[in-house]
Design an enzyme around this catalytic site. Structure first.
Site, PDB file in Angstrom:
ATOM      1  N   LYS A   8       0.872  -1.199   0.000  1.00 40.60           N
ATOM      2  CA  LYS A   8       0.000   0.000   0.000  1.00 40.60           C
ATOM      3  C   LYS A   8       0.891   1.226   0.000  1.00 40.60           C
ATOM      4  CE  LYS A   8       0.910   1.201   4.516  1.00 40.60           C
ATOM      5  NZ  LYS A   8       1.713   2.379   4.890  1.00 40.60           N
ATOM      6  N   PRO A  94       9.748  -4.472  -0.293  1.00 36.99           N
ATOM      7  CA  PRO A  94      10.789  -4.125   0.682  1.00 36.99           C
ATOM      8  C   PRO A  94      10.189  -3.869   2.069  1.00 36.99           C
ATOM      9  CG  PRO A  94      10.916  -2.697  -1.260  1.00 36.99           C
ATOM     10  CD  PRO A  94       9.648  -3.489  -1.389  1.00 36.99           C
ATOM     11  N   GLY A 100       3.858  -1.412   4.040  1.00 41.40           N
ATOM     12  CA  GLY A 100       2.963  -2.333   4.740  1.00 41.40           C
ATOM     13  C   GLY A 100       3.110  -3.795   4.331  1.00 41.40           C
ATOM     14  N   GLY A 101       4.283  -4.172   3.825  1.00 34.67           N
ATOM     15  CA  GLY A 101       4.453  -5.542   3.317  1.00 34.67           C
ATOM     16  C   GLY A 101       4.199  -6.617   4.359  1.00 34.67           C
ATOM     17  N   SER A 103       2.383  -6.345   7.107  1.00 34.24           N
ATOM     18  CA  SER A 103       0.953  -6.312   7.447  1.00 34.24           C
ATOM     19  C   SER A 103       0.134  -7.020   6.372  1.00 34.24           C
ATOM     20  CB  SER A 103       0.466  -4.870   7.565  1.00 34.24           C
ATOM     21  OG  SER A 103       1.222  -4.164   8.507  1.00 34.24           O
ATOM     22  N   ASP A 136      -2.088  -1.308  10.960  1.00 37.98           N
ATOM     23  CA  ASP A 136      -2.706  -1.087   9.653  1.00 37.98           C
ATOM     24  C   ASP A 136      -3.026  -2.392   8.907  1.00 37.98           C
ATOM     25  OD1 ASP A 136      -0.135  -1.747   9.130  1.00 37.98           O
ATOM     26  OD2 ASP A 136       0.407   0.122   8.135  1.00 37.98           O
TER      27      ASP A 136
HETATM   28  C1  LIG Z   1       2.936   5.109   9.807  1.00 34.76           C
HETATM   29  C2  LIG Z   1       2.232   3.988   9.074  1.00 34.76           C
HETATM   30  O1  LIG Z   1       3.090   3.467   8.064  1.00 34.76           O
HETATM   31  C3  LIG Z   1       0.977   4.558   8.386  1.00 34.76           C
HETATM   32  O2  LIG Z   1       0.539   3.679   7.415  1.00 34.76           O
HETATM   33  C4  LIG Z   1       1.817   2.875  10.004  1.00 34.76           C
HETATM   34  O3  LIG Z   1       0.880   3.354  10.954  1.00 34.76           O
HETATM   35  C5  LIG Z   1       2.989   2.269  10.746  1.00 34.76           C
HETATM   36  O4  LIG Z   1       2.614   0.972  11.051  1.00 34.76           O
HETATM   37  P1  LIG Z   1       3.694  -0.137  11.466  1.00 34.76           P
HETATM   38  O5  LIG Z   1       4.979   0.040  10.704  1.00 34.76           O
HETATM   39  O6  LIG Z   1       2.952  -1.440  11.361  1.00 34.76           O
HETATM   40  O7  LIG Z   1       3.981   0.295  12.930  1.00 34.76           O
HETATM   41  P2  LIG Z   1       3.888  -0.590  14.244  1.00 34.76           P
HETATM   42  O8  LIG Z   1       4.868  -1.692  14.129  1.00 34.76           O
HETATM   43  O9  LIG Z   1       2.440  -0.873  14.544  1.00 34.76           O
HETATM   44  O10 LIG Z   1       4.433   0.486  15.305  1.00 34.76           O
HETATM   45  C6  LIG Z   1       5.802   0.837  15.452  1.00 34.76           C
HETATM   46  C7  LIG Z   1       5.908   1.947  16.489  1.00 34.76           C
HETATM   47  O11 LIG Z   1       5.395   3.176  15.939  1.00 34.76           O
HETATM   48  C8  LIG Z   1       4.677   3.903  16.919  1.00 34.76           C
HETATM   49  N1  LIG Z   1       3.275   4.106  16.461  1.00 34.76           N
HETATM   50  C9  LIG Z   1       2.733   3.305  15.493  1.00 34.76           C
HETATM   51  C10 LIG Z   1       1.448   3.532  15.012  1.00 34.76           C
HETATM   52  C11 LIG Z   1       0.718   4.621  15.576  1.00 34.76           C
HETATM   53  N2  LIG Z   1      -0.508   4.908  15.152  1.00 34.76           N
HETATM   54  N3  LIG Z   1       1.274   5.397  16.545  1.00 34.76           N
HETATM   55  C12 LIG Z   1       2.547   5.166  16.978  1.00 34.76           C
HETATM   56  O12 LIG Z   1       3.036   5.889  17.834  1.00 34.76           O
HETATM   57  C13 LIG Z   1       4.756   3.112  18.202  1.00 34.76           C
HETATM   58  O13 LIG Z   1       5.859   3.610  18.926  1.00 34.76           O
HETATM   59  C14 LIG Z   1       5.071   1.708  17.723  1.00 34.76           C
HETATM   60  O14 LIG Z   1       5.795   0.969  18.674  1.00 34.76           O
HETATM   61  N1  LIG Z   2       6.208 -11.275   6.524  1.00 37.97           N
HETATM   62  C1  LIG Z   2       6.889 -10.177   6.843  1.00 37.97           C
HETATM   63  N2  LIG Z   2       7.275  -9.316   5.878  1.00 37.97           N
HETATM   64  C2  LIG Z   2       7.956  -8.184   6.199  1.00 37.97           C
HETATM   65  N3  LIG Z   2       8.323  -7.844   7.442  1.00 37.97           N
HETATM   66  C3  LIG Z   2       7.961  -8.667   8.437  1.00 37.97           C
HETATM   67  C4  LIG Z   2       7.239  -9.869   8.180  1.00 37.97           C
HETATM   68  N4  LIG Z   2       7.015 -10.476   9.360  1.00 37.97           N
HETATM   69  C5  LIG Z   2       7.580  -9.702  10.312  1.00 37.97           C
HETATM   70  N5  LIG Z   2       8.159  -8.619   9.768  1.00 37.97           N
HETATM   71  C6  LIG Z   2       8.831  -7.528  10.526  1.00 37.97           C
HETATM   72  O1  LIG Z   2       7.971  -6.379  10.446  1.00 37.97           O
HETATM   73  C7  LIG Z   2       8.725  -5.198  10.298  1.00 37.97           C
HETATM   74  C8  LIG Z   2       7.979  -4.171   9.417  1.00 37.97           C
HETATM   75  O2  LIG Z   2       7.486  -4.755   8.267  1.00 37.97           O
HETATM   76  P1  LIG Z   2       6.640  -3.985   7.146  1.00 37.97           P
HETATM   77  O3  LIG Z   2       7.182  -4.409   5.825  1.00 37.97           O
HETATM   78  O4  LIG Z   2       5.183  -4.174   7.364  1.00 37.97           O
HETATM   79  O5  LIG Z   2       6.971  -2.485   7.514  1.00 37.97           O
HETATM   80  P2  LIG Z   2       6.855  -1.148   6.824  1.00 37.97           P
HETATM   81  O6  LIG Z   2       7.352  -1.208   5.435  1.00 37.97           O
HETATM   82  O7  LIG Z   2       7.528  -0.204   7.761  1.00 37.97           O
HETATM   83  O8  LIG Z   2       5.310  -0.871   6.682  1.00 37.97           O
HETATM   84  P3  LIG Z   2       4.357   0.163   7.402  1.00 37.97           P
HETATM   85  O9  LIG Z   2       5.199   1.059   8.246  1.00 37.97           O
HETATM   86  O10 LIG Z   2       3.696   0.900   6.300  1.00 37.97           O
HETATM   87  O11 LIG Z   2       3.419  -0.739   8.124  1.00 37.97           O
HETATM   88  C9  LIG Z   2      10.067  -5.609   9.721  1.00 37.97           C
HETATM   89  O12 LIG Z   2      11.071  -4.982  10.482  1.00 37.97           O
HETATM   90  C10 LIG Z   2      10.154  -7.117   9.885  1.00 37.97           C
HETATM   91  O13 LIG Z   2      11.204  -7.514  10.736  1.00 37.97           O
END
Ligand SMILES: C[C@](O)(CO)[C@H](O)COP(=O)(O)OP(=O)(O)OC[C@H]1O[C@@H](n2ccc(N)nc2=O)[C@H](O)[C@@H]1O
Ligand SMILES: Nc1ncnc2c1ncn2[C@@H]1O[C@H](COP(=O)(O)OP(=O)(O)OP(=O)(O)O)[C@@H](O)[C@H]1O
Length: 276
Positions: A8, A94, A100-101, A103, A136
């Protein structure tokens, strides 16, 4: 059984409030993009294990049991005592990119298990399970353009289609910690609610739709800002960082020609048409 979890992008991202639990309320539009992992499950016939994960493609740091597809399996296994499964995950999206990969993999795993084992789960209950796996994550159950608020988990559908527009996406070899990015933000509400801004013509977004993370991430990583500026130099209708970075996307008119540009040897680059 095989499925293709897609990534996404965030169209606009406003961090509006810090909550007592440390998380942040935000508003954003999640938009599905055609960058895909491949995820397959088969019945596991050998040994006494409940699951076996085989990974290929881009490496994911950490143990198999921390992989979100395994977490999704364990969640449903606790409730339905699932048969053992052999899982193959081919990563193309990546990680740590704001795409969001992880997720997506988790949500698609829930959908795959529901189908393979005829669990009869409704969309709503799969969204509920997905939201336990990541903020997400639930978006990827319906996987349609969605306005999100709360911590990124309260959804309403929006009427928006960028079908036919071209997407140019670049993820430089830079890691941005989502947690650190949130901690550097001063939350505030935008002048005009994103739900209204997103309904303006795409050509107008540039002047009024922002990703709040850019303000804190760009000064720290000027190379990310440079990619966004390059997108506009090449004629993007709209360009932005996605999520907390480090990927940057440009949206281009359907007939625009996108040249080859060197964003560095380690950069991930994708060009393609949006399909929804
Ligand atoms: C910023 C976005 O990429 C928007 O799409 C997402 O909300 C991030 O989602 P994500 O990477 O799955 O993040 P998470 O692994 O859930 O959260 C990582 C850290 O970001 C902070 N966090 C995350 C989501 C949120 N609404 N508020 C926060 O403050 C928290 O400290 C959390 O420990
Ligand atoms: N199947 C998976 N694919 C990717 N990362 C994974 C997976 N399972 C666990 N993870 C862990 O989740 C963390 C974040 O992965 P993801 O790719 O969703 O993050 P992102 O690109 O920051 O997305 P977003 O912030 O938009 O949610 C990575 O640091 C990884 O170690």
């Amino acid at each position: 059984m095989l499925t293709f979890p897609n990534g996404k992008i965030n169209l606009g991202l406003n961090i509006t409030e810090k909550r007592p639990d440390g998380y942040h309320n935000l508003e954003t539009v999640f938009y599905p993009i055609p960058i895909e992992d491949a995820l397959e499950i088969n019945l596991l016939h050998e040994g006494s294990r409940k699951y076996c994960l085989h990974q290929a493609g881009i490496e994911i740091a950490g143990e198999a049991e921390n992989n979100l597809v395994v977490k999704a399996y364990k969640l449903l296994d606790e409730l339905f005592d699932l048969p053992p499964v052999d899982i193959h995950l081919f990563k193309h999206i990546p990680s740590g990119a704001g795409l969001g990969g992880g997720s997506a993999d988790a949500a698609f795993m829930l959908k795959l298990l529901n189908e393979k084992f005829n669990l009869g789960l409704s969309i709503e209950s799969m969204e509920d399970y997905a939201s336990r796996l990541g903020a997400d994550c639930a978006f990827f159950i319906r996987n349609a353009p969605t306005y999100a608020e709360g911590i990124g988990n309260v959804f309403s559908p929006i009427s928006l289609s960028l079908k036919g527009y071209q997407l140019w996406l670049v993820k430089p070899d830079i890691f941005v910690s989502t947690r650190d990015a949130f901690s550097q933000i001063k939350p505030h509400r935008p002048e005009r609610p994103l739900k209204e801004t997103i309904q303006l013509p795409v050509e107008e977004w540039r002047n009024c739709m922002v990703n709040d993370f850019e303000e804190s991430v760009f000064p720290q990583f000027p190379a990310i800002r440079e990619i966004k500026e390059e997108m506009y130099r090449q004629g993007a209708v709209y360009a932005s960082m996605s999520g907390s970075g480090s990927s940057v996307y440009g949206i281009f008119k359907p007939n625009a020609s996108l040249p080859d540009i060197d964003f560095g040897k380690e950069a991930f680059v994708y060009k393609g048409k949006l399909v929804v």
